[in-house]
Write a protein that holds these residues in place. Structure first.
Motif, short mmCIF file in Angstrom:
data_model
loop_
_atom_site.label_atom_id
_atom_site.label_comp_id
_atom_site.label_asym_id
_atom_site.label_seq_id
_atom_site.Cartn_x
_atom_site.Cartn_y
_atom_site.Cartn_z
N SER A 71 48.05 38.18 47.18
CA SER A 71 47.60 36.34 47.88
C SER A 71 47.72 36.97 49.24
N ARG A 89 47.38 41.42 42.66
CA ARG A 89 46.53 40.17 42.79
C ARG A 89 47.95 39.81 43.73
N ARG A 105 44.02 44.30 44.79
CA ARG A 105 43.46 43.43 43.21
C ARG A 105 44.17 44.57 42.04
#
Length: 160
Positions: free
Chosen positions: A96, A94, A91
């Protein structure tokens, strides 16, 4: 303990809990090596969530996901932290890519990269679509791992 895989060896299957960030949702599930058969896989072992050097490299890998997808590959980040730590890290940065938890370092030991004082050596392994080890880079303490562009070059032409 099994010996570390060498180039050309079929990598032994394993199952680790992990999760990946998709928008605002962190999806948790078990990840097994055999589920990746048919496509190349990059295994990026790192010391820990939010460690300075590896954070930069994982962000590079995450930012380079389009290159890996173009090569048909998946990237998994693996470290000894638990899933709560991985979720916070994903988080905050960011990220993925799936982050897998090897808290007992069982998988790190099977790859021969577990180290007593530092937990594990920063390492990257690439398997082909048959689970055969295609390339590996294991660092000495304090060294860095190759950037995403180097890894995507190693993936070029590698098919399942």
């Amino acid at each position: 303990m099994a010996s570390a895989p060498e180039i050309g060896d079929i990598v032994g299957d394993f199952c680790l809990p992990g999760g990946h960030l998709d928008g605002e949702t962190f999806h948790r599930r078990n990840h097994t090596l055999c589920e990746q058969r048919g496509r190349p896989l990059v295994l990026a072992f790192y010391l820990g969530d939010d460690t300075p050097v590896r954070t930069a490299r994982l962000c590079s890998h995450s930012d380079g996901m389009a290159r890996f997808r173009f090569a048909g590959a998946t990237v998994w980040g693996i470290s000894p932290q638990g899933l709560d730590s991985h979720e916070k890290f994903a988080r905050n940065r960011r990220l993925s890519m799936p982050l897998l938890s090897d808290e007992e370092r069982v998988v790190a030991k099977s790859f021969g990269i577990s180290a007593p004082l530092i937990a594990l050596h920063r390492s990257v392994f690439i398997t082909d679509g048959h689970g055969r080890l295609h390339w590996k880079h294991v660092t000495a303490p304090g060294a860095t791992c190759p950037p995403a562009v180097t890894l995507s070059t190693r993936l070029a032409g590698l098919t399942g």
